[in-house]
Design a protein around this motif. Structure first.
Motif, short mmCIF file in Angstrom:
data_model
loop_
_atom_site.label_atom_id
_atom_site.label_comp_id
_atom_site.label_asym_id
_atom_site.label_seq_id
_atom_site.Cartn_x
_atom_site.Cartn_y
_atom_site.Cartn_z
N MET A 14 0.94 -1.11 0.02
CA MET A 14 -0.11 -0.19 -0.01
C MET A 14 0.85 1.27 -0.07
N ASP A 15 0.41 2.22 -0.64
CA ASP A 15 1.32 3.55 -1.09
C ASP A 15 0.62 4.57 -0.22
N PHE A 16 1.54 5.23 0.68
CA PHE A 16 1.17 6.46 1.45
C PHE A 16 1.74 7.58 0.92
N GLU A 17 0.92 8.71 0.76
CA GLU A 17 1.60 10.00 0.39
C GLU A 17 0.98 11.23 1.18
N LEU A 18 1.71 12.02 1.53
CA LEU A 18 1.38 13.14 2.31
C LEU A 18 1.15 14.43 1.52
N LYS A 19 0.03 15.36 1.65
CA LYS A 19 -0.12 16.24 0.81
C LYS A 19 -0.68 17.49 1.66
N THR A 20 -0.20 18.70 1.58
CA THR A 20 -0.83 19.73 2.15
C THR A 20 -2.19 20.12 1.28
N LEU A 21 -3.31 20.11 1.84
CA LEU A 21 -4.37 20.52 1.08
C LEU A 21 -5.61 21.08 1.96
N ALA B 222 -13.51 0.61 9.12
CA ALA B 222 -14.16 -0.73 9.44
C ALA B 222 -15.52 -0.18 8.60
N SER B 223 -16.34 0.87 8.49
CA SER B 223 -17.50 0.99 7.78
C SER B 223 -17.22 0.99 6.23
N LEU B 224 -15.97 1.17 5.91
CA LEU B 224 -15.52 0.99 4.44
C LEU B 224 -15.10 -0.11 4.01
N LYS B 225 -15.20 -1.12 5.04
CA LYS B 225 -14.88 -2.57 4.51
C LYS B 225 -15.75 -3.28 3.48
N GLY B 226 -15.03 -3.68 2.50
CA GLY B 226 -16.10 -4.33 1.66
C GLY B 226 -16.73 -3.29 0.49
N ARG B 227 -16.12 -1.97 0.45
CA ARG B 227 -16.51 -1.00 -0.33
C ARG B 227 -15.86 -0.95 -1.72
N ALA B 228 -14.88 -1.64 -1.92
CA ALA B 228 -14.12 -1.50 -3.13
C ALA B 228 -13.42 -0.25 -3.28
N VAL B 229 -12.70 0.11 -2.14
CA VAL B 229 -12.10 1.34 -1.81
C VAL B 229 -10.47 1.34 -2.37
N SER C 119 -6.82 -1.97 7.23
CA SER C 119 -6.90 -2.40 6.11
C SER C 119 -6.04 -3.58 5.94
N TYR C 120 -5.33 -4.16 6.97
CA TYR C 120 -4.55 -5.45 6.72
C TYR C 120 -5.40 -6.46 6.62
N VAL C 121 -5.19 -7.41 5.48
CA VAL C 121 -5.80 -8.65 5.29
C VAL C 121 -4.95 -9.76 5.32
N TYR C 122 -4.97 -10.82 5.98
CA TYR C 122 -4.10 -11.98 5.72
C TYR C 122 -4.56 -12.94 4.73
N VAL C 123 -3.59 -13.30 3.57
CA VAL C 123 -4.05 -14.29 2.56
C VAL C 123 -3.05 -15.17 2.36
N ALA C 124 -2.05 -15.26 3.18
CA ALA C 124 -0.73 -16.16 2.82
C ALA C 124 -1.27 -17.69 2.76
N THR C 125 -2.13 -18.13 3.35
CA THR C 125 -2.49 -19.36 3.19
C THR C 125 -3.72 -19.66 2.63
N LYS D 31 -8.23 -18.87 -2.28
CA LYS D 31 -8.98 -17.95 -3.25
C LYS D 31 -9.32 -16.64 -2.74
N ALA D 32 -8.54 -16.27 -1.43
CA ALA D 32 -8.98 -15.05 -1.06
C ALA D 32 -8.42 -14.08 -1.82
N GLU D 33 -9.01 -12.73 -1.70
CA GLU D 33 -8.47 -11.44 -2.30
C GLU D 33 -7.90 -10.69 -1.19
N GLY D 34 -6.75 -10.07 -1.49
CA GLY D 34 -6.02 -9.60 -0.78
C GLY D 34 -6.64 -8.04 -0.34
N ARG D 35 -5.86 -7.13 0.14
CA ARG D 35 -6.35 -5.84 0.48
C ARG D 35 -6.71 -5.05 -0.50
N GLU D 36 -7.64 -4.58 -0.42
CA GLU D 36 -8.36 -3.65 -1.81
C GLU D 36 -7.48 -2.29 -1.90
N LEU D 37 -7.35 -1.75 -0.49
CA LEU D 37 -6.64 -0.49 -0.64
C LEU D 37 -5.37 -0.32 -1.10
#
Length: 495
Positions: free
Chosen positions: A1-8, A92-99, A126-132, A135-141
């Motif tokens: 996952m890529d983080f960036e900091l902006k002044t906005l 938690a409220s955005l989980k499963g919302r394809a973000v 946003s962490y999701v364990y999928v190593a084992t 057919k699990a999908e990984g982190r969407e974010l």
């Protein structure tokens, strides 16, 4: 996952195209003319938006806002602790919302603690364990923008440190969550070598023969019951002058703990794969150090093995000789963590350390005492204890200092060795620390009992990655301190 900091400013954030925009609304939030500010004002006036952390208000394709979804999240007083709670609720409220693309707008007066909390809480949520999983999908974010209306002095440095900490915490979580048939002592050694190669660290992995030559009889006794060979991992990060004494981190690496001959009950025994969380936290710290490159020297020591029962396993009543020469009567084979740590503490002497901190899922007694909120902290040195407490508060990775009165050590007396490895149920976390203290007399020493904080059970079962955040904050503080202040120590006052 890529983080960036902006002044906005909020007006600019309104024009950003993203899957979700999370705006932190604090008690001191001021008004504005942009669509987001007007929406906040109207919602608060109508009583539909509270600033209490955990309170949320959702909107979909709101007028004047380019984000597909908008989440207004109460941020309380805007402190790091309140921001952390707000981010956890919003994520938690955005989980499963394809973000996939997320923007988080902090409040105008956001300080370093709020910025740090925003990064680490987002990564944690946003962490999701999928190593084992097959057919699990990984982190969407995939990409997160942390937006601040005005950049404060030090924001960029804090952001980079938080981003590295998040990566280290996640690495420790991933190792902790792996099943014990994969996360073996050999695997931990391989992971350490990979880290060393990727981040210009020094790594040495010792096997049974080398450990035997060192005289680590206590460590070897624990490993005897398993077919998996033990490993003793030595990692070094050299960020300061060679003359600067290092901080040594010692992580308990029991990759599975059945209890040995003193076998555990079957219920929840699967969670004993988390008994290597101390080792995982040390590796997570080195993962982050490789990116941050602070001006401090750090050594990581990881004694790693399994604790299993078979015909060669150590038995209650056995007497083992530690690397220090002290002998231990094994009254309970399920008190094995201290038996591998004591030899590692003796090994640490060769580095002439400025301080040694051991990290271990050591006692169920600490879970009873402190639950899952704070790790137990024991220390022979007040300065070290104060620094670790402060680091925990700053990193929101809390600990609590426990006593080390001499009288607690009386229960370790035995007729058949220099000491026993257990002292009964009363004060069990303290007597375990008193055992370790007998091998830590030549340096300032602290022990973190993370049995209650290293993982969660139940529906949320999984590694937390603690106390990587605390340890990184402590090391950052040491790197920032003038050299002259790093050497004087004061022993813990008699209690």
């Amino acid at each position: 996952m890529d983080f960036e900091l902006k002044t906005l400013a909020w007006a600019e954030a309104c024009r950003l195209k993203c899957d979700a925009l999370v705006a932190l609304v604090t008690e001191q939030a001021s008004g504005g003319a942009d669509p987001l500010s007007r929406l906040v004002q109207e919602a608060r006036k109508a009583g539909d938006l509270e600033t209490k952390p955990g309170k949320l208000l959702h909107a979909y394709r709101a007028d004047g806002i380019s984000a597909t979804r908008l989440v207004l999240a109460g941020g309380g007083d805007g402190s790091g602790k309140r921001v952390q709670a707000a981010i956890h609720a919003a994520m938690a409220s955005l989980k499963g919302r394809a973000v996939k693309r997320l923007v988080i707008c902090l409040h105008e007066a956001a300080q370093d603690d709020a910025l740090r909390a925003a990064v680490t809480a987002t990564a944690e949520s946003s962490y999701v364990y999928v190593a084992t999983k097959s057919k699990a999908e990984g982190r969407e974010l995939q990409r997160v923008t942390i937006a601040t209306p005005a950049q404060q002095p030090g924001h960029k440095q804090t952001f980079e440190a938080a981003r590295a900490a998040a990566a280290g915490i996640e690495y420790a979580r991933e190792l902790g969550n792996l099943p014990p048939n994969l996360a073996t002592p050999t695997r931990l050694g391989e992971e350490a070598k990979k880290l060393a190669k990727a981040h210009a660290l020094t790594c040495e992995v010792l096997g049974p023969r080398e450990v035997e030559r060192l005289g680590m009889g206590s460590f070897m006794a624990v490993a005897r019951g398993s077919e998996e060979p033990l490993r003793f991992i030595v990692l070094q990060y050299k960020g300061a002058a060679p003359s600067q004494p290092p901080v040594v981190l010692v992580g308990k690496g029991i990759t599975f703990d059945s209890g040995g001959i003193s076998i555990k009950p079957a219920g929840e025994m699967d969670e004993m794969k988390f008994d290597m969380s101390g080792a995982a936290s040390v590796l997570g710290v080195f993962r982050a150090l490789g990116e941050l490159r602070p001006a401090v020297n750090v050594v990581g020591l990881i004694p790693s093995c399994e604790n299993l029962p078979d015909g060669r396993a150590m038995k209650p009543g056995d007497v083992v000789t530690t690397m220090s020469g002290q002998t231990v009567e094994v009254l309970n084979t399920d008190a094995e963590g201290r038996l591998i740590l004591c030899d590692a503490l003796t090994y640490a002497e060769r580095f002439k350390p400025a301080a040694v901190v051991d990290i271990a899922t050591l006692t169920g007694a600490c879970v009873i005492a402190l639950g899952g909120v704070r790790s137990g902290l024991f220390a022979s040195d007040d300065q070290l204890a104060d620094a670790l407490l402060q680091a925990g508060e700053s990193a929101l990775d809390l600990c609590w200092r426990m006593p080390l009165d001499d009288e607690y050590g009386d229960g370790l007396k035995t007729n058949f060795a220099d000491m026993a490895n257990v002292a009964g149920r009363p004060g069990g976390a303290i007597t375990a620390a008193k055992f370790l203290q007998r091998f830590a007399g030549k340096f300032p020493w602290a022990h973190l009992d993370i049995a209650g904080t290293a993982w969660k059970g139940g529906a949320a079962k999984g590694s937390t990655g603690r106390p990587v955040g605390l340890l990184l904050q402590y090391l950052s503080m040491q790197a920032a301190a003038p050299v002259a202040t790093k050497t004087p120590r004061r022993k813990a006052a008699a209690r």
